[in-house]
Motif scaffolding. Structure first.
Motif, PDB file in Angstrom:
ATOM      1  N   GLY A  61      -6.643  13.069 -16.341  1.00 38.80           N
ATOM      2  CA  GLY A  61      -5.799  12.673 -15.219  1.00 38.80           C
ATOM      3  C   GLY A  61      -6.588  12.097 -14.064  1.00 38.80           C
ATOM      4  N   ALA A  62      -5.825  11.674 -13.052  1.00 41.12           N
ATOM      5  CA  ALA A  62      -6.409  11.116 -11.836  1.00 41.12           C
ATOM      6  C   ALA A  62      -6.179  12.099 -10.683  1.00 41.12           C
ATOM      7  CB  ALA A  62      -5.753   9.778 -11.535  1.00 41.12           C
ATOM      8  N   GLN A  63      -6.793  11.799  -9.558  1.00 45.65           N
ATOM      9  CA  GLN A  63      -6.710  12.714  -8.412  1.00 45.65           C
ATOM     10  C   GLN A  63      -5.774  12.203  -7.329  1.00 45.65           C
ATOM     11  OE1 GLN A  63     -10.781  13.158  -7.151  1.00 45.65           O
ATOM     12  NE2 GLN A  63     -11.458  13.756  -9.184  1.00 45.65           N
ATOM     13  N   ASN A  64      -5.285  10.981  -7.511  1.00 47.33           N
ATOM     14  CA  ASN A  64      -4.447  10.361  -6.500  1.00 47.33           C
ATOM     15  C   ASN A  64      -3.865   9.086  -7.096  1.00 47.33           C
ATOM     16  OD1 ASN A  64      -3.403   9.767  -3.863  1.00 47.33           O
ATOM     17  ND2 ASN A  64      -5.146   8.424  -3.467  1.00 47.33           N
ATOM     18  N   ALA A  65      -2.751   8.630  -6.545  1.00 50.47           N
ATOM     19  CA  ALA A  65      -2.199   7.327  -6.939  1.00 50.47           C
ATOM     20  C   ALA A  65      -1.459   6.777  -5.740  1.00 50.47           C
ATOM     21  CB  ALA A  65      -1.217   7.489  -8.095  1.00 50.47           C
ATOM     22  N   TYR A  66      -1.429   5.462  -5.601  1.00 56.45           N
ATOM     23  CA  TYR A  66      -0.648   4.870  -4.513  1.00 56.45           C
ATOM     24  C   TYR A  66       0.783   4.675  -5.000  1.00 56.45           C
ATOM     25  CZ  TYR A  66       0.350   2.325  -0.256  1.00 56.45           C
ATOM     26  OH  TYR A  66       0.876   1.955   0.954  1.00 56.45           O
ATOM     27  N   GLU A  69       3.787  -0.373  -6.643  1.00 52.30           N
ATOM     28  CA  GLU A  69       3.518  -0.771  -8.028  1.00 52.30           C
ATOM     29  C   GLU A  69       2.281  -1.681  -8.125  1.00 52.30           C
ATOM     30  OE1 GLU A  69       6.052  -0.026 -10.467  1.00 52.30           O
ATOM     31  OE2 GLU A  69       5.133  -1.124 -12.132  1.00 52.30           O
ATOM     32  N   LYS A  70       2.209  -2.686  -7.243  1.00 48.57           N
ATOM     33  CA  LYS A  70       1.050  -3.588  -7.202  1.00 48.57           C
ATOM     34  C   LYS A  70       1.086  -4.399  -5.909  1.00 48.57           C
ATOM     35  CE  LYS A  70       3.321  -7.230  -9.730  1.00 48.57           C
ATOM     36  NZ  LYS A  70       3.258  -8.380 -10.544  1.00 48.57           N
ATOM     37  N   GLY A  71       0.020  -5.121  -5.632  1.00 48.60           N
ATOM     38  CA  GLY A  71       0.050  -5.980  -4.453  1.00 48.60           C
ATOM     39  C   GLY A  71      -1.175  -5.841  -3.587  1.00 48.60           C
ATOM     40  N   ALA A  72      -1.033  -6.260  -2.327  1.00 50.05           N
ATOM     41  CA  ALA A  72      -2.161  -6.307  -1.400  1.00 50.05           C
ATOM     42  C   ALA A  72      -2.416  -4.938  -0.774  1.00 50.05           C
ATOM     43  CB  ALA A  72      -1.875  -7.362  -0.331  1.00 50.05           C
ATOM     44  N   TYR A  73      -3.017  -4.042  -1.525  1.00 45.85           N
ATOM     45  CA  TYR A  73      -3.316  -2.683  -1.057  1.00 45.85           C
ATOM     46  C   TYR A  73      -4.774  -2.380  -1.406  1.00 45.85           C
ATOM     47  CZ  TYR A  73       1.719  -2.737  -0.915  1.00 45.85           C
ATOM     48  OH  TYR A  73       3.009  -3.101  -0.650  1.00 45.85           O
ATOM     49  N   THR A  74      -5.670  -3.020  -0.692  1.00 44.53           N
ATOM     50  CA  THR A  74      -7.094  -2.955  -0.994  1.00 44.53           C
ATOM     51  C   THR A  74      -7.582  -1.512  -1.182  1.00 44.53           C
ATOM     52  OG1 THR A  74      -7.432  -4.981   0.251  1.00 44.53           O
ATOM     53  CG2 THR A  74      -9.386  -3.628  -0.139  1.00 44.53           C
ATOM     54  N   GLY A  75      -8.237  -1.290  -2.278  1.00 46.92           N
ATOM     55  CA  GLY A  75      -8.847   0.015  -2.535  1.00 46.92           C
ATOM     56  C   GLY A  75      -7.939   1.012  -3.223  1.00 46.92           C
ATOM     57  N   GLU A  76      -6.675   0.669  -3.389  1.00 43.81           N
ATOM     58  CA  GLU A  76      -5.741   1.635  -3.970  1.00 43.81           C
ATOM     59  C   GLU A  76      -5.553   1.415  -5.478  1.00 43.81           C
ATOM     60  OE1 GLU A  76      -4.345   4.308  -2.587  1.00 43.81           O
ATOM     61  OE2 GLU A  76      -5.381   3.895  -0.714  1.00 43.81           O
ATOM     62  N   ILE A  77      -5.023   2.434  -6.128  1.00 44.90           N
ATOM     63  CA  ILE A  77      -4.750   2.372  -7.571  1.00 44.90           C
ATOM     64  C   ILE A  77      -3.312   2.841  -7.777  1.00 44.90           C
ATOM     65  CG2 ILE A  77      -5.356   3.420  -9.813  1.00 44.90           C
ATOM     66  CD1 ILE A  77      -8.242   3.511  -8.803  1.00 44.90           C
ATOM     67  N   SER A  78      -2.530   2.072  -8.502  1.00 48.45           N
ATOM     68  CA  SER A  78      -1.117   2.442  -8.668  1.00 48.45           C
ATOM     69  C   SER A  78      -0.935   3.379  -9.858  1.00 48.45           C
ATOM     70  CB  SER A  78      -0.272   1.187  -8.878  1.00 48.45           C
ATOM     71  OG  SER A  78      -0.579   0.616 -10.138  1.00 48.45           O
ATOM     72  N   ALA A  79       0.222   4.040  -9.864  1.00 53.04           N
ATOM     73  CA  ALA A  79       0.568   4.898 -10.999  1.00 53.04           C
ATOM     74  C   ALA A  79       0.676   4.039 -12.267  1.00 53.04           C
ATOM     75  CB  ALA A  79       1.877   5.618 -10.718  1.00 53.04           C
ATOM     76  N   ALA A  80       1.144   2.799 -12.106  1.00 51.48           N
ATOM     77  CA  ALA A  80       1.261   1.905 -13.268  1.00 51.48           C
ATOM     78  C   ALA A  80      -0.115   1.648 -13.882  1.00 51.48           C
ATOM     79  CB  ALA A  80       1.898   0.585 -12.839  1.00 51.48           C
ATOM     80  N   ALA A  85      -4.144   2.895 -18.152  1.00 50.63           N
ATOM     81  CA  ALA A  85      -5.454   3.402 -18.589  1.00 50.63           C
ATOM     82  C   ALA A  85      -5.325   4.660 -19.457  1.00 50.63           C
ATOM     83  CB  ALA A  85      -6.315   3.690 -17.364  1.00 50.63           C
ATOM     84  N   GLY A  86      -4.106   5.199 -19.534  1.00 53.07           N
ATOM     85  CA  GLY A  86      -3.882   6.358 -20.403  1.00 53.07           C
ATOM     86  C   GLY A  86      -3.818   7.703 -19.693  1.00 53.07           C
ATOM     87  N   ALA A  87      -3.566   7.695 -18.390  1.00 53.79           N
ATOM     88  CA  ALA A  87      -3.518   8.976 -17.656  1.00 53.79           C
ATOM     89  C   ALA A  87      -2.298   9.796 -18.057  1.00 53.79           C
ATOM     90  CB  ALA A  87      -3.490   8.715 -16.152  1.00 53.79           C
ATOM     91  N   GLU A  88      -2.514  11.082 -18.197  1.00 51.40           N
ATOM     92  CA  GLU A  88      -1.401  11.992 -18.509  1.00 51.40           C
ATOM     93  C   GLU A  88      -1.087  12.903 -17.332  1.00 51.40           C
ATOM     94  OE1 GLU A  88      -1.411  13.411 -22.872  1.00 51.40           O
ATOM     95  OE2 GLU A  88      -3.498  12.983 -22.361  1.00 51.40           O
ATOM     96  N   LEU A  89      -2.047  13.028 -16.420  1.00 53.26           N
ATOM     97  CA  LEU A  89      -1.866  13.903 -15.255  1.00 53.26           C
ATOM     98  C   LEU A  89      -2.259  13.144 -13.998  1.00 53.26           C
ATOM     99  CD1 LEU A  89      -3.951  16.991 -16.519  1.00 53.26           C
ATOM    100  CD2 LEU A  89      -1.452  16.888 -16.429  1.00 53.26           C
ATOM    101  N   CYS A  90      -1.696  13.531 -12.861  1.00 51.10           N
ATOM    102  CA  CYS A  90      -2.185  12.976 -11.591  1.00 51.10           C
ATOM    103  C   CYS A  90      -1.929  13.985 -10.471  1.00 51.10           C
ATOM    104  CB  CYS A  90      -1.497  11.648 -11.282  1.00 51.10           C
ATOM    105  SG  CYS A  90      -2.125  10.879  -9.775  1.00 51.10           S
ATOM    106  N   LEU A 116       5.969  10.140 -11.355  1.00 49.77           N
ATOM    107  CA  LEU A 116       7.016  10.540 -12.311  1.00 49.77           C
ATOM    108  C   LEU A 116       7.617   9.318 -13.009  1.00 49.77           C
ATOM    109  CD1 LEU A 116       8.917  13.242 -10.246  1.00 49.77           C
ATOM    110  CD2 LEU A 116       7.883  13.617 -12.494  1.00 49.77           C
ATOM    111  N   SER A 117       7.758   8.241 -12.267  1.00 47.51           N
ATOM    112  CA  SER A 117       8.411   7.060 -12.840  1.00 47.51           C
ATOM    113  C   SER A 117       7.575   6.444 -13.961  1.00 47.51           C
ATOM    114  CB  SER A 117       8.697   6.014 -11.757  1.00 47.51           C
ATOM    115  OG  SER A 117       7.496   5.346 -11.424  1.00 47.51           O
ATOM    116  N   LYS A 118       6.293   6.775 -13.993  1.00 49.41           N
ATOM    117  CA  LYS A 118       5.430   6.249 -15.062  1.00 49.41           C
ATOM    118  C   LYS A 118       5.188   7.295 -16.151  1.00 49.41           C
ATOM    119  CE  LYS A 118       5.134   2.431 -12.996  1.00 49.41           C
ATOM    120  NZ  LYS A 118       6.179   1.507 -13.347  1.00 49.41           N
ATOM    121  N   GLU A 119       5.969   8.362 -16.098  1.00 51.25           N
ATOM    122  CA  GLU A 119       5.838   9.426 -17.102  1.00 51.25           C
ATOM    123  C   GLU A 119       4.446  10.023 -17.144  1.00 51.25           C
ATOM    124  OE1 GLU A 119       8.335   9.097 -20.394  1.00 51.25           O
ATOM    125  OE2 GLU A 119       9.727   8.882 -18.714  1.00 51.25           O
ATOM    126  N   ILE A 120       3.863  10.177 -15.988  1.00 54.16           N
ATOM    127  CA  ILE A 120       2.600  10.903 -15.846  1.00 54.16           C
ATOM    128  C   ILE A 120       2.981  12.240 -15.223  1.00 54.16           C
ATOM    129  CG2 ILE A 120       0.377  10.952 -14.624  1.00 54.16           C
ATOM    130  CD1 ILE A 120       0.504   7.852 -14.547  1.00 54.16           C
TER     131      ILE A 120
END
Ligand code: PGA
Length: 248
Positions: A61-66, A69-80, A85-90, A116-120
């Motif tokens: 899993g990951a430790q955080n998500a923005y 969904e996508k766009g001009a958010y420098t430095g961020e990573i989306s749930a999508a 990448a195959g994350a199951e937890l966040c 939740l919307s990405k089934e993580i």
């Protein structure tokens, strides 16, 4: 019977060499059927860990998500992106994000819905600071965090969320909450969820986090409302992580 979830939170620790070593030591570890084992890694190393533990039952899993969904958010990573990448937890709303990076209740709620919307599976962290515990306002604080995070979330999604009760004064301090105090708060969280979701609350996993280690995990896991642990410091060493999972 609820399962127990033991999840490592590596925070901003490890590097590719230490991760390689860690993964080679735990790739064949035994995990009981009633236990979920997971590791939330720094995003940069996600794919390395995912590939190394490809054949293992350990969830990565990951430790955080923005929340966007996508766009001009420098430095961020989306749930999508995490899903891709195959994350199951966040982890969502960890106290370090709330205190150091401005994650308000409102932001946490949006992140929770995005994950939740990405089934993580989200691991939603809540918990009070020491002053709140001393003043006796810790329950009000945690109730507010839970109600805000779960607002607008239906029963089906509520079941998918793992809650982690992490008193901030116990994180990384070596000062663990007593098993009784941790149980009282996890039971309290369940009672708030029961008011909103009825019987569903019985199936929601509620972890404890804050200085969990080999010496205290067994006592915590005996408690009725504690369904596992979110572990920082003691999860950075392979042998220690494996033993914690074994003791769940
Ligand atoms: P700790 O961290 O086990 O090092 O106290 C727990 C956490 O922050 O999730």
């Amino acid at each position: 019977m609820r399962r127990k979830a033991i999840v490592a939170n590596w925070k901003m620790n490890m590097d590719s060499a230490s991760i390689g070593e860690f993964c080679s030591k735990i790739q064949d570890m035994t995990i009981k059927d009633d236990v979920i084992a997971g590791i939330c890694v720094p995003a940069l190393y996600f794919t390395q860990v995912k590939t190394a533990l490809d054949k293992s039952k350990i969830k990565i899993g990951a430790q955080n998500a923005y929340f966007e969904e996508k766009g001009a958010y420098t430095g961020e990573i989306s749930a999508a992106m995490l899903k891709d990448a195959g994350a199951e937890l966040c982890i969502v709303g960890h106290s370090e994000r709330r205190q150091l990076f401005g994650d308000t209740d409102e932001i946490v709620s949006k992140k929770l819905k995005a994950v939740l919307s990405k089934e993580i599976t989200p691991i939603l962290c809540v918990g009070e600071v020491l002053a709140q515990r001393e003043e006796g306002t810790h329950k009000d604080h945690v109730k507010k965090q839970i109600e805000s995070a779960f607002s607008g979330i239906g029963k089906e999604d509520a079941k998918k969320i793992i809650v982690a009760y992490e008193p901030i004064w116990a994180i990384g301090t070596g000062k663990v909450a007593s098993a009784e105090d941790a149980e009282e708060m996890c039971g309290f969280i369940r009672s708030i969820l029961a008011l909103k979701y009825g019987d569903i609350a019985e199936s929601i996993l509620i972890q404890y986090g804050g200085s969990v280690k080999l010496e205290n995990i067994s006592e915590l896991m005996k408690m009725q409302n504690i369904d596992g642990a979110l572990v920082g410091g003691a999860s950075l060493e392979a042998q220690s992580f494996e033993s914690l999972v074994m003791k769940a």
